[in-house]
Enzyme design. Structure first.
Site, short mmCIF file in Angstrom:
data_model
loop_
_atom_site.label_atom_id
_atom_site.label_comp_id
_atom_site.label_asym_id
_atom_site.label_seq_id
_atom_site.Cartn_x
_atom_site.Cartn_y
_atom_site.Cartn_z
N SER A 7 32.02 32.54 67.71
CA SER A 7 31.85 31.84 66.44
C SER A 7 32.13 32.80 65.30
O SER A 7 31.40 33.78 65.10
CB SER A 7 30.41 31.31 66.32
OG SER A 7 30.19 30.95 64.97
N HIS A 32 35.54 29.38 67.73
CA HIS A 32 34.55 28.40 67.30
C HIS A 32 34.39 28.50 65.78
O HIS A 32 34.19 29.59 65.23
CB HIS A 32 33.22 28.66 68.01
CG HIS A 32 32.19 27.60 67.77
ND1 HIS A 32 32.23 26.37 68.40
CD2 HIS A 32 31.09 27.58 66.97
CE1 HIS A 32 31.19 25.64 67.98
NE2 HIS A 32 30.49 26.35 67.12
N ASP A 34 32.43 27.04 62.55
CA ASP A 34 31.22 26.33 62.13
C ASP A 34 31.30 25.86 60.68
O ASP A 34 31.26 26.67 59.76
CB ASP A 34 30.01 27.26 62.27
CG ASP A 34 29.60 27.43 63.72
OD1 ASP A 34 29.39 26.41 64.41
OD2 ASP A 34 29.49 28.58 64.17
N MET A 36 29.52 23.96 57.66
CA MET A 36 28.21 23.52 57.19
C MET A 36 28.32 23.07 55.73
O MET A 36 29.01 23.74 54.94
CB MET A 36 27.21 24.68 57.27
CG MET A 36 27.10 25.27 58.67
SD MET A 36 25.78 26.48 58.75
CE MET A 36 26.07 27.19 60.38
N HIS A 65 33.22 22.73 64.70
CA HIS A 65 31.89 22.15 64.86
C HIS A 65 31.43 21.71 63.48
O HIS A 65 31.10 22.53 62.63
CB HIS A 65 30.98 23.24 65.46
CG HIS A 65 29.53 22.89 65.53
ND1 HIS A 65 28.55 23.83 65.79
CD2 HIS A 65 28.87 21.70 65.39
CE1 HIS A 65 27.36 23.25 65.80
NE2 HIS A 65 27.52 21.96 65.55
N MET A 67 28.97 20.47 61.02
CA MET A 67 27.55 20.26 60.71
C MET A 67 27.50 19.70 59.30
O MET A 67 27.07 20.37 58.35
CB MET A 67 26.80 21.60 60.83
CG MET A 67 26.59 22.02 62.27
SD MET A 67 26.18 23.77 62.44
CE MET A 67 27.83 24.46 62.49
N MET A 137 23.27 21.98 71.26
CA MET A 137 22.76 23.08 70.43
C MET A 137 21.57 23.72 71.14
O MET A 137 20.62 23.03 71.54
CB MET A 137 22.29 22.56 69.06
CG MET A 137 23.38 22.10 68.11
SD MET A 137 24.70 23.28 67.81
CE MET A 137 23.79 24.70 67.16
N ASP A 175 25.74 26.22 72.32
CA ASP A 175 25.90 26.94 71.05
C ASP A 175 24.56 27.38 70.49
O ASP A 175 23.72 26.54 70.15
CB ASP A 175 26.61 25.99 70.06
CG ASP A 175 26.98 26.65 68.75
OD1 ASP A 175 26.75 27.86 68.59
OD2 ASP A 175 27.51 25.93 67.88
C1 DX5 Z 1 24.66 27.64 64.38
C2 DX5 Z 1 26.13 27.64 64.74
C3 DX5 Z 1 26.47 28.59 65.84
C4 DX5 Z 1 26.17 30.01 65.52
C5 DX5 Z 1 25.92 30.76 66.78
O1 DX5 Z 1 24.40 26.61 63.49
O2 DX5 Z 1 26.55 26.37 65.15
O3 DX5 Z 1 27.81 28.45 66.26
O4 DX5 Z 1 27.19 30.65 64.81
O5 DX5 Z 1 25.54 32.05 66.44
P1 DX5 Z 1 24.67 32.94 67.43
O6 DX5 Z 1 25.52 33.14 68.65
O7 DX5 Z 1 24.46 34.19 66.65
O8 DX5 Z 1 23.43 32.19 67.73
ZN ZN Z 2 28.61 26.06 66.23
#
Ligand code: DX5
Ligand code: ZN
Length: 215
Positions: A7, A32, A34, A36, A65, A67, A137, A175
């Site tokens: 990620s 990956h 993320d 948000m 991903h 969010m 998750m 994840d």
């Molecule tokens: C959290 C993200 C993850 C995150 C994982 O909301 O969706 O992808 O980056 O990070 P680690 O591996 O540090 O938990």
């Molecule tokens: Zn993620």
């Protein structure tokens, strides 16, 4: 064969291009990504423009991903930005999950749903045939660097048995809080893809970390 998806949320944002360029030689399978929105989760990251910027730097699949609330609004922008895989949360404001998954496929991407730690696997059983993958998750979404929630292992096993008993080919992605130790537990429970942020990017040797996570 287990896939590892680092990620880039945990990469150095001031050197993002370099981080993405190195991932393939470090042994990563997917990137990956993320997204948000500060609304569905209490944090803001990056969007389609970042995806477009890193697209020419790697030929690894970009695994987005989302969010965010209203995830369907972002299907076309991410398709145009070169994303390969798009996953949307069942807890988001998208009321028509089945249609949204079809729209992702129609846009030429792989599609999946994401379940928060408190959400039962039954939230996705009726859309499994539309899912190339289900992302479970193993932390509450919003931040990297949190601890793996052990209850996730039971969910992985339940989902694995549901997928296998129906003869589906849906992949299971995990994840949050994945490191070499928790990765081994996830693999044993039946996971196919392991996302890792801190465990890869904060490691002294990311290539070794990816290898250890793959097992
Ligand atoms: C959290 C993200 C993850 C995150 C994982 O909301 O969706 O992808 O980056 O990070 P680690 O591996 O540090 O938990
Ligand atoms: Zn993620």
């Amino acid at each position: 064969m287990i896939k590892v998806a680092p990620s880039i949320l945990s990469a150095n944002f001031a050197a993002m291009g370099e981080a993405v360029q190195k991932l393939k030689s470090q042994g990563a399978d997917w990137v990956h990504f993320d997204v948000m929105d500060g609304n569905f989760v209490p944090n803001i990251t990056f969007g389609p423009d970042m995806c477009k910027a890193i697209r020419p730097l790697t030929d690894l699949p970009i695994d987005v991903h989302l969010m965010v609330e209203h995830p369907s609004d972002w299907i076309v922008p991410f398709q145009k930005a070169g994303a390969d895989i798009l996953t949307i949360h069942v807890e988001s404001s998208e009321r028509h999950l089945h249609r949204a998954l079809q729209a992702i496929h129609a846009a030429g991407m792989k599609a999946g749903v994401v379940l928060n730690p408190a959400t039962s696997i039954h939230a996705c059983t009726h859309v499994l045939p539309e899912c190339d993958l289900v992302l479970l998750m193993s932390v509450n979404p919003g931040f990297g660097g949190q601890s793996f929630i052990p209850e996730t292992l039971r969910k992985i096993r339940e989902l694995r048995s549901e997928i296998n008993s129906r003869g589906l080919s849906t992949l299971i992605e995990i994840d949050g809080g994945v490191n070499p130790e928790t990765a081994a537990l996830c693999r044993d429970a039946g996971a196919d893809i392991l996302v890792a942020g801190s465990a890869v990017f904060k490691a002294l040797d990311p290539a070794e970390a990816i290898k250890a996570i793959r097992g």
